[in-house]
Design an enzyme around this catalytic site. Structure first.
Site, PDB file in Angstrom:
ATOM      1  N   CYS A   1       0.799  -1.234   0.000  1.00 25.48           N
ATOM      2  CA  CYS A   1       0.000   0.000   0.000  1.00 25.48           C
ATOM      3  C   CYS A   1       0.834   1.287   0.000  1.00 25.48           C
ATOM      4  O   CYS A   1       0.587   2.169  -0.837  1.00 25.48           O
ATOM      5  CB  CYS A   1      -0.976   0.031   1.164  1.00 25.48           C
ATOM      6  SG  CYS A   1      -1.303  -1.536   1.933  1.00 25.48           S
TER       7      CYS A   1
ATOM      8  N   ARG B   1       6.470 -11.282   5.503  1.00 24.33           N
ATOM      9  CA  ARG B   1       5.926 -11.113   6.849  1.00 24.33           C
ATOM     10  C   ARG B   1       6.556 -12.130   7.767  1.00 24.33           C
ATOM     11  O   ARG B   1       6.796 -13.272   7.375  1.00 24.33           O
ATOM     12  CB  ARG B   1       4.408 -11.293   6.837  1.00 24.33           C
ATOM     13  CG  ARG B   1       3.725 -10.181   6.056  1.00 24.33           C
ATOM     14  CD  ARG B   1       2.225 -10.270   6.115  1.00 24.33           C
ATOM     15  NE  ARG B   1       1.658  -9.294   5.183  1.00 24.33           N
ATOM     16  CZ  ARG B   1       0.382  -9.234   4.854  1.00 24.33           C
ATOM     17  NH1 ARG B   1      -0.471 -10.089   5.394  1.00 24.33           N
ATOM     18  NH2 ARG B   1      -0.051  -8.331   4.005  1.00 24.33           N
TER      19      ARG B   1
ATOM     20  N   GLN C   1       1.123 -10.883  -3.399  1.00 23.65           N
ATOM     21  CA  GLN C   1      -0.272 -10.450  -3.378  1.00 23.65           C
ATOM     22  C   GLN C   1      -0.659  -9.951  -4.756  1.00 23.65           C
ATOM     23  O   GLN C   1       0.114  -9.235  -5.378  1.00 23.65           O
ATOM     24  CB  GLN C   1      -0.444  -9.284  -2.397  1.00 23.65           C
ATOM     25  CG  GLN C   1      -0.501  -9.687  -0.951  1.00 23.65           C
ATOM     26  CD  GLN C   1      -0.789  -8.479  -0.081  1.00 23.65           C
ATOM     27  OE1 GLN C   1      -0.143  -7.446  -0.218  1.00 23.65           O
ATOM     28  NE2 GLN C   1      -1.751  -8.608   0.807  1.00 23.65           N
TER      29      GLN C   1
ATOM     30  N   ASP D   1      -2.316  -7.421  -5.615  1.00 23.61           N
ATOM     31  CA  ASP D   1      -2.759  -6.298  -4.810  1.00 23.61           C
ATOM     32  C   ASP D   1      -3.169  -5.141  -5.709  1.00 23.61           C
ATOM     33  O   ASP D   1      -2.552  -4.910  -6.741  1.00 23.61           O
ATOM     34  CB  ASP D   1      -1.556  -5.857  -3.955  1.00 23.61           C
ATOM     35  CG  ASP D   1      -1.998  -5.222  -2.660  1.00 23.61           C
ATOM     36  OD1 ASP D   1      -3.206  -5.100  -2.441  1.00 23.61           O
ATOM     37  OD2 ASP D   1      -1.106  -4.851  -1.875  1.00 23.61           O
TER      38      ASP D   1
ATOM     39  N   HIS E   1      -4.832  -0.919  -5.343  1.00 25.73           N
ATOM     40  CA  HIS E   1      -5.350   0.166  -4.516  1.00 25.73           C
ATOM     41  C   HIS E   1      -6.112   1.120  -5.405  1.00 25.73           C
ATOM     42  O   HIS E   1      -5.619   1.514  -6.453  1.00 25.73           O
ATOM     43  CB  HIS E   1      -4.214   0.851  -3.763  1.00 25.73           C
ATOM     44  CG  HIS E   1      -3.575  -0.082  -2.779  1.00 25.73           C
ATOM     45  ND1 HIS E   1      -2.489  -0.841  -3.090  1.00 25.73           N
ATOM     46  CD2 HIS E   1      -3.937  -0.427  -1.519  1.00 25.73           C
ATOM     47  CE1 HIS E   1      -2.182  -1.608  -2.054  1.00 25.73           C
ATOM     48  NE2 HIS E   1      -3.045  -1.379  -1.094  1.00 25.73           N
TER      49      HIS E   1
ATOM     50  N   LYS F   1     -14.963  -3.847   5.501  1.00 19.45           N
ATOM     51  CA  LYS F   1     -14.483  -4.651   4.366  1.00 19.45           C
ATOM     52  C   LYS F   1     -15.485  -5.715   3.981  1.00 19.45           C
ATOM     53  O   LYS F   1     -16.380  -6.062   4.749  1.00 19.45           O
ATOM     54  CB  LYS F   1     -13.159  -5.324   4.731  1.00 19.45           C
ATOM     55  CG  LYS F   1     -13.303  -6.331   5.864  1.00 19.45           C
ATOM     56  CD  LYS F   1     -12.030  -7.146   6.050  1.00 19.45           C
ATOM     57  CE  LYS F   1     -12.205  -8.064   7.276  1.00 19.45           C
ATOM     58  NZ  LYS F   1     -11.133  -8.998   7.475  1.00 19.45           N
TER      59      LYS F   1
ATOM     60  N   HIS G   1      -8.286  -1.012  -0.596  1.00 17.15           N
ATOM     61  CA  HIS G   1      -7.321  -2.079  -0.896  1.00 17.15           C
ATOM     62  C   HIS G   1      -8.149  -3.260  -1.391  1.00 17.15           C
ATOM     63  O   HIS G   1      -9.170  -3.568  -0.798  1.00 17.15           O
ATOM     64  CB  HIS G   1      -6.605  -2.612   0.340  1.00 17.15           C
ATOM     65  CG  HIS G   1      -6.046  -1.604   1.270  1.00 17.15           C
ATOM     66  ND1 HIS G   1      -4.699  -1.468   1.455  1.00 17.15           N
ATOM     67  CD2 HIS G   1      -6.633  -0.726   2.103  1.00 17.15           C
ATOM     68  CE1 HIS G   1      -4.485  -0.538   2.369  1.00 17.15           C
ATOM     69  NE2 HIS G   1      -5.635  -0.067   2.776  1.00 17.15           N
TER      70      HIS G   1
HETATM   71 ZN   LIG Z   1      -3.129  -2.314   0.677  1.00 12.79          ZN
END
Ligand SMILES: [Zn+2]
Ligand SMILES: [Zn+2]
Length: 681
Positions: free
Chosen positions: A372, A401, A419, A421, A423, A507, A553
């Site tokens: 992010c 992580r 991910q 991912d 945004h 979410k 996200h």
């Molecule tokens: Zn994010």
């Protein structure tokens, strides 16, 4: 005594009210309706009709907890009781039969008593801990200096069958606490004494259950008699220290499970066997898809050529779909200065999940746990006006992580993963359409990869706990309303879970259902009120003023590694043609058919199909078997007949020999299946 004191009213779920003498039992109620219901009933759920005050204690909920097993009951709350419990007041009553999941728990807990009965008969020196039902069965903790062996478990199982055949009644008894403590003390049962001391108060009576000679300190409820435990099996044995302290004696926890019928029990074990066969760690090795290397470290995935091919197909699909749906693709670094993580707040709130910092000459750096902040920096790099919005930045980003040693699990729980991912930065007016588009995209992803069924949850805040959430009331209300109406617009059934939202926004979670009916949490659409504020994100609105954009996200695979693990288990490694790393295996019948096989190989490759020719000097059947073991969708066998006719003899995975067909027909049909991403062969 007035009449009202000696008769009680029992209200049944259909609303009918029965008047019965006080002291009548749920069994009497069942019997009054029909003897068949009385025989089928396992346990009863009651709730007093005239509650004095709102109840604060919880009778259900923490059903595994020790407090739930031993603590005093809240007489005002809804609770489960034995069928032979005398009723002394007006109640709403529901008779639970095999159809009710709570009834199964009662059977399983009763099976734990049967287990303890058998253990004490066979090994009288054993001391008892506790024996609750769990989600999948039950266990009982025992203390015995000599460990149980697998043979002992067989012996215990045999004795349990005898205890069940005796059909002993479970009798509820009460005993003054001090008397009970003294008795367990003479028996030297330190664990029962601990539970009594911890969960009852001086002067109280303690609740005991007796079947035959066996007595256990327990609050119940149980099935009426041991004979009602119809199908039980012990599953395994594990060691645990008493109260989790290694200075304490080591206990032996015997696990088992019980069902209403032998058929249910057999189905349960067949299901477990199926799960074990589909284990992605086993198949990953067998099909040579991926590995985890001790020398490199735990939780770090090595994608072997065949796994990498599937990953490439997944990623290509995802990137192309992103572009088609109006996303911009970006790439960002794997590490960044600690200053960035301070600005984003990860350094404060998330650092226990991050790899420790690396000291370089100019600053400390940390591996990224999320993408992010990087996408935010790209957004911030140029001024934005409302005409630029929505900005949708997507990346297949590697994140790292920290997971504790020993907690990693194949592809499902790792330290490094990718991910898918994205945004989305937009105006408040654009939120709903953006969320609808995200849900569309998530549905398309699941459907494309072969998952027909999914469950949706909407996590919202707890407005009573205002200080636990970032962002204004207006923003929360707007965000929840947009998620809500987006789901309604898509006509998707969902469950709202208040208080489950992250502190920074509500979410939507989409959980797919795999072929074995297991739920997997993968796709998420997450609002964020926190990061746009921390990074002071802006756009110039139509009014010429500066505004803060809304940030979402969203990840659809979630993690590419985890999604791959789920795919392996869902398909049991037998991937549909479009995903199969090797689509076609070629088997020439003998040496002299090798030239024709090479021509076929060339034609298939030219058509864009993934093919391997087995030119070893091996028997045809051995080659077919090797390809079959690799779960290759098609094996083409070629001999004289085929080479003369420009044909191939097709063996289809799972269906065997399909006979000979012209090579061109086979190619056309295969390309069509790939194009359609079909799960058929
Ligand atoms: Zn994010
Ligand atoms: Zn019990």
């Amino acid at each position: 005594m007035s009449a009202s004191e000696i008769s009680i009213r029992v209200q049944l779920p259909d609303g009918t009210v029965k008047e019965l003498p006080a002291g009548s039992t749920p069994f009497d109620v069942a019997n009054g309706i029909s003897p068949r219901l009385a025989a089928a009933a396992v346990v009863a759920r009651i709730k007093p009709l005239h509650t004095a005050a709102p109840s604060t204690a919880t009778s259900d909920g923490d059903t595994h907890g020790e407090a739930a097993m031993y603590g005093a009951e809240d007489a005002q709350a809804e609770r489960l009781v034995d069928l032979n419990t005398p009723l002394s007041e007006d109640v709403a009553l529901q008779l639970l039969t095999e159809k009710d999941a709570d009834a199964l728990k009662v059977v399983r807990h009763s099976a734990a008593h049967v287990l303890a009965t058998a253990v004490l008969e066979l090994f009288p020196e054993t001391k008892l801990g506790h024996g609750p039902a769990t989600d999948s069965g039950f266990f009982y903790d025992f203390y015995r200096p000599t460990p149980f062996t697998p043979e002992d478990l067989k012996l215990i199982e045999g004795r349990m069958a005898e205890v069940i055949a005796r059909d002993q009644k479970f009798v509820h008894e009460w005993e003054p606490r001090e008397q009970g403590l003294a008795r367990f003390k003479t028996e030297n049962d330190f664990m029962k004494m601990h539970f009594i001391e911890r969960f009852t108060k001086p002067g109280e009576d303690i609740s005991l259950y007796r079947n035959g000679a066996f007595v256990d300190f327990c609050r119940g409820p149980h099935v009426p008699s041991t004979g009602r435990v119809k199908a039980v099996k012990l599953t395994n044995l594990a060691g645990a220290y008493w109260l989790g302290d290694e200075k304490n004696p080591q206990l032996q926890r015997v696990y088992g499970t019980a069902f209403f019928s032998k058929k249910d029990l057999d189905e349960h074990f067949a299901h477990l066997e199926e799960i074990a066969k589909r284990d992605h760690r086993v198949l990953g090795k067998q099909l040579d898809l991926f590995s985890i290397q001790e020398l490199a470290g735990a939780g770090l995935i090595f994608w072997h050529p065949k796994g990498a091919m599937i990953r490439k197909i997944m990623e290509d699909w995802m990137r192309e779909e992103c572009i088609r749906r109006g996303y911009d693709l970006v790439y960002t670094p794997h590490v960044a200065r600690v200053d960035l993580w301070k600005t984003s707040g990860h350094e404060g709130f998330y650092s226990q999940n991050m790899f420790t910092p690396m000291e370089l000459d100019d600053a400390d750096y940390r591996m990224k746990p999320m993408n992010c902040p990087f996408h935010i920096l790209i957004y911030k790099n140029t001024p934005k006006s409302y005409r630029d919005l929505p900005v949708r930045l997507a990346e297949l980003g590697n994140v790292y992580r920290y997971e504790r040693s020993g907690t990693m699990h194949g592809l499902l729980r790792v330290r490094g993963f990718t991910q898918d991912d994205a945004h989305i930065f937009c105006t408040p007016e654009q939120i709903e359409d953006e969320v609808v588009a995200c849900i569309d995209f998530a549905q398309a992803t699941l459907k494309t990869f072969g998952f027909a069924d999914f469950k949706v949850e909407l996590s919202t805040w707890d407005p009573k706990d205002r200080q636990s959430y970032a962002g204004s009331d207006d923003k929360w209300e707007l965000a929840i309303a947009s998620l809500d109406s987006a789901l309604k617009r898509k006509n998707i059934p969902y469950k709202t879970i208040p208080g489950e939202a992250a502190f920074y926004g509500p979410k939507i979670d989409i959980k797919l259902v795999d072929v074995l009916g297991r739920l997997w949490q993968l796709s998420t659409v997450q609002f964020d009120f926190n990061l746009p504020a921390r990074f002071e994100l802006e756009y110039v609105g139509e009014d010429g003023e500066r505004h803060q954009p809304v940030m979402v996200h969203r990840a659809l695979f979630g993690s590419v590694e985890r999604f791959f693990g789920v795919l392996i288990e869902h398909y049991a490694g037998a991937f549909p043609l479009w995903l199969a790393p090797l689509q076609i295996g070629l088997v020439p019948i003998s040496e002299r058919h090798l030239d024709y096989a090479k021509k076929v190989q060339q034609q298939l490759q030219n058509a864009g199909l993934r093919v391997e020719l087995d030119s070893r000097n091996e028997k045809m059947n051995a080659k077919i078997r090797d390809f079959t073991m690799q779960k290759v969708p098609y094996v083409l066998v070629m001999g004289d007949k085929e080479s003369e006719a420009s044909a191939v003899s097709v063996r289809t995975r799972g269906r065997g020999d399909q006979g000979s067909q012209p090579l061109n027909d086979f190619i056309a049909k295969s390309l069509k299946l790939v194009e359609e991403k079909s799960t058929d062969l």
